[in-house]
Design an enzyme around this catalytic site. Sequence first.
Site, PDB file in Angstrom:
ATOM      1  N   ALA A 259      -5.667 -28.414   2.593  1.00  0.00           N
ATOM      2  CA  ALA A 259      -5.492 -29.487   1.607  1.00  0.00           C
ATOM      3  C   ALA A 259      -6.225 -29.345   0.272  1.00  0.00           C
ATOM      4  O   ALA A 259      -5.829 -29.986  -0.703  1.00  0.00           O
ATOM      5  CB  ALA A 259      -5.883 -30.803   2.242  1.00  0.00           C
ATOM      6  N   ALA A 260      -7.289 -28.555   0.190  1.00  0.00           N
ATOM      7  CA  ALA A 260      -8.095 -28.561  -1.043  1.00  0.00           C
ATOM      8  C   ALA A 260      -7.389 -27.790  -2.154  1.00  0.00           C
ATOM      9  O   ALA A 260      -6.720 -26.795  -1.882  1.00  0.00           O
ATOM     10  CB  ALA A 260      -9.456 -27.934  -0.774  1.00  0.00           C
ATOM     11  N   GLY A 262      -6.516 -30.828  -3.146  1.00  0.00           N
ATOM     12  CA  GLY A 262      -5.967 -32.153  -2.868  1.00  0.00           C
ATOM     13  C   GLY A 262      -4.819 -32.582  -3.767  1.00  0.00           C
ATOM     14  O   GLY A 262      -4.384 -33.727  -3.695  1.00  0.00           O
ATOM     15  N   GLY A 263      -4.324 -31.689  -4.604  1.00  0.00           N
ATOM     16  CA  GLY A 263      -3.248 -32.049  -5.545  1.00  0.00           C
ATOM     17  C   GLY A 263      -2.032 -32.619  -4.820  1.00  0.00           C
ATOM     18  O   GLY A 263      -1.519 -33.682  -5.182  1.00  0.00           O
ATOM     19  N   LYS A 264      -1.593 -31.919  -3.771  1.00  0.00           N
ATOM     20  CA  LYS A 264      -0.336 -32.338  -3.136  1.00  0.00           C
ATOM     21  C   LYS A 264      -0.536 -33.585  -2.274  1.00  0.00           C
ATOM     22  O   LYS A 264       0.327 -34.455  -2.240  1.00  0.00           O
ATOM     23  CB  LYS A 264       0.252 -31.187  -2.312  1.00  0.00           C
ATOM     24  CG  LYS A 264       0.620 -30.007  -3.205  1.00  0.00           C
ATOM     25  CD  LYS A 264       1.290 -28.894  -2.463  1.00  0.00           C
ATOM     26  CE  LYS A 264       1.403 -27.659  -3.347  1.00  0.00           C
ATOM     27  NZ  LYS A 264       0.110 -26.950  -3.542  1.00  0.00           N
ATOM     28  N   ASP A 327       0.531 -25.914   3.371  1.00  0.00           N
ATOM     29  CA  ASP A 327       0.444 -25.197   2.093  1.00  0.00           C
ATOM     30  C   ASP A 327      -0.466 -23.999   2.375  1.00  0.00           C
ATOM     31  O   ASP A 327      -1.671 -24.038   2.146  1.00  0.00           O
ATOM     32  CB  ASP A 327      -0.170 -26.151   1.060  1.00  0.00           C
ATOM     33  CG  ASP A 327      -0.096 -25.615  -0.346  1.00  0.00           C
ATOM     34  OD1 ASP A 327       0.484 -24.537  -0.548  1.00  0.00           O
ATOM     35  OD2 ASP A 327      -0.629 -26.284  -1.257  1.00  0.00           O
ATOM     36  N   CYS A 380       2.295 -20.249  -2.649  1.00  0.00           N
ATOM     37  CA  CYS A 380       2.451 -19.928  -4.075  1.00  0.00           C
ATOM     38  C   CYS A 380       2.540 -18.396  -4.167  1.00  0.00           C
ATOM     39  O   CYS A 380       1.860 -17.771  -4.964  1.00  0.00           O
ATOM     40  CB  CYS A 380       1.327 -20.514  -4.921  1.00  0.00           C
ATOM     41  SG  CYS A 380      -0.324 -20.072  -4.404  1.00  0.00           S
TER      42      CYS A 380
HETATM   43  C1  LIG Z   1      -2.979 -23.084  -1.382  1.00  0.00           C
HETATM   44  S1  LIG Z   1      -4.496 -23.866  -1.151  1.00  0.00           S
HETATM   45  C2  LIG Z   1      -4.017 -25.536  -0.887  1.00  0.00           C
HETATM   46  C3  LIG Z   1      -3.732 -26.328  -2.141  1.00  0.00           C
HETATM   47  C4  LIG Z   1      -3.598 -27.819  -1.849  1.00  0.00           C
HETATM   48  N1  LIG Z   1      -2.587 -28.086  -0.854  1.00  0.00           N
HETATM   49  C5  LIG Z   1      -3.295 -28.605  -3.103  1.00  0.00           C
HETATM   50  O1  LIG Z   1      -2.161 -28.919  -3.371  1.00  0.00           O
HETATM   51  O2  LIG Z   1      -4.242 -28.908  -3.846  1.00  0.00           O
HETATM   52  C6  LIG Z   1      -4.883 -23.354   0.461  1.00  0.00           C
HETATM   53  C7  LIG Z   1      -6.137 -24.003   1.037  1.00  0.00           C
HETATM   54  O3  LIG Z   1      -6.189 -23.672   2.421  1.00  0.00           O
HETATM   55  C8  LIG Z   1      -7.528 -23.510   2.795  1.00  0.00           C
HETATM   56  N2  LIG Z   1      -7.507 -22.756   4.065  1.00  0.00           N
HETATM   57  C9  LIG Z   1      -7.453 -21.408   4.232  1.00  0.00           C
HETATM   58  N3  LIG Z   1      -7.435 -21.097   5.535  1.00  0.00           N
HETATM   59  C10 LIG Z   1      -7.454 -22.272   6.202  1.00  0.00           C
HETATM   60  C11 LIG Z   1      -7.461 -22.611   7.597  1.00  0.00           C
HETATM   61  N4  LIG Z   1      -7.428 -21.671   8.549  1.00  0.00           N
HETATM   62  N5  LIG Z   1      -7.515 -23.927   7.925  1.00  0.00           N
HETATM   63  C12 LIG Z   1      -7.557 -24.892   6.990  1.00  0.00           C
HETATM   64  N6  LIG Z   1      -7.561 -24.616   5.645  1.00  0.00           N
HETATM   65  C13 LIG Z   1      -7.501 -23.346   5.279  1.00  0.00           C
HETATM   66  C14 LIG Z   1      -8.136 -22.793   1.626  1.00  0.00           C
HETATM   67  O4  LIG Z   1      -9.545 -22.938   1.609  1.00  0.00           O
HETATM   68  C15 LIG Z   1      -7.442 -23.499   0.448  1.00  0.00           C
HETATM   69  O5  LIG Z   1      -8.212 -24.580   0.001  1.00  0.00           O
END
Ligand SMILES: C[S@@+](CC[C@H](N)C(=O)[O-])C[C@H]1O[C@@H](n2cnc3c(N)ncnc32)[C@H](O)[C@@H]1O
Length: 439
Positions: A259-260, A262-264, A327, A380
Amino acid sequence: MKSKSKGNHFNLRADAAKVLHQILEEGQSARECLPLAQLPHKEQDKAWLQEMVYGVLRNLPILQFWLRQLLDKPLKNRFKIVEQLIMLGFYQLAFSRVSQHAAVSETVAACQPLNTLAMKGLVNAILRTFLRDEMSQQGTPNKQIASGLPKWLYKKLEAEYKDVFIDLSTNMQLKAPIWLRVNTRKISHAQFAEELKKASIEFTDPIGHPEAFILLKGYDVTSLPGFDSGWFAVQDGAAQLAAHYLKPEQGESILDCCAAPGGKICHIIELEPNISKTVALEIDEKRALKIKENLVRLGHDADIVVGDASMPEKWWDGRLFDRVLLDAPCSATGIIRRHPDIKWLRKAKDIDVLVNLQKQILDAIWPLIKPGGTMLYVTCSILPEENHLQIRDFLSRTDNALIDKTFYNDSVDSPGKQILPGDQQMDGFYYARLLKSPK
Ligand SMILES: C[S@@+](CC[C@H](N)C(=O)[O-])C[C@H]1O[C@@H](n2cnc3c(N)ncnc32)[C@H](O)[C@@H]1O
């Protein structure tokens, strides 16, 4: 050291060379090291620093080619940074509006704050030869160098995208526009347009994006109307499709499992105010704080959980979700125009690791969805193995998963929707809408 006046702009060049060294030699991301380097500088100089660093990263192959032609032997150890400084000089001379005099003299002077005074003569001689021989006018030696891509990615994308590869690689080298998403829980799209006009901000209203505006100049977004009041968020147009494709409905429970920042998840909450439960899962504790920050600024609420999406047994309470947004962590090859450091940080060997992680997360999260529920898989990325090939494999090994055929010309062989960087000014994203059979 601060760059207070025109006279000491060599410090700014020294800082740019340091950031380039951190990215190219130490593998740090621009997101980590650029803001620190910008900290002591004035607003205008902060923007200049970013433009120089990103400019070098966008054009690195040709800058490296020129360097190899003019430097007898690679520089080593503490002098390696001088290679970055010289390439910064080439970039200013070949691609920017910096005057030739300033580009040469200030770049040479940057040797002092970099503690490489012994290299002053060499930097001066190379930059002057570059100018004298008009090297920037001599054309690019091959297609890979012209594409601005590292060799491995050039080969992969050229093989995959064939006829459209030239347009694709050209778009990947351009600067991305700034997209805003209006927080319609606070202000309507039309009212926010009025506020932008009052503040003399130039923008367009892109078709097919009901909450979006695109800025026509590089404004500092924190000084736009309503930033502190949470009237809008910065979010690319392709990313703004996620909440619409997920289609949250009243009373449902929603999981965003990566989620980080957090935009979506914020957009999902804005589209459907009456979600019964919203869980934002993130593996990285520091990045999870960003979700909180964004939720608070925009005036939303969600349960933030720090955990690993591939191991739900460690954090899940056993209650199934109606809809899940996955995501997935990915190569980020679709957002290279926005983050050109990705080109040089990502290596060919990373792709298999990412594909495997995506597979693990897909398999671990699918059982958390109610019968009849939905998963929106997003990356992405513009690489098929992370996108339609990943989803094709998932569908073939998962009996109760179907592709939503009403979503986008979906076929079993090539499921999902691939957006390429530059399509309607958007970043490169992939979407697949997966349905769980009712029983
Ligand atoms: C593409 S970004 C997400 C962007 C977010 N959905 C937004 O719209 O702001 C992918 C995120 O997945 C997290 N991530 C990577 N591996 C993960 C895992 N095994 N479990 C949970 N989060 C994970 C990363 O730290 C990153 O923050």
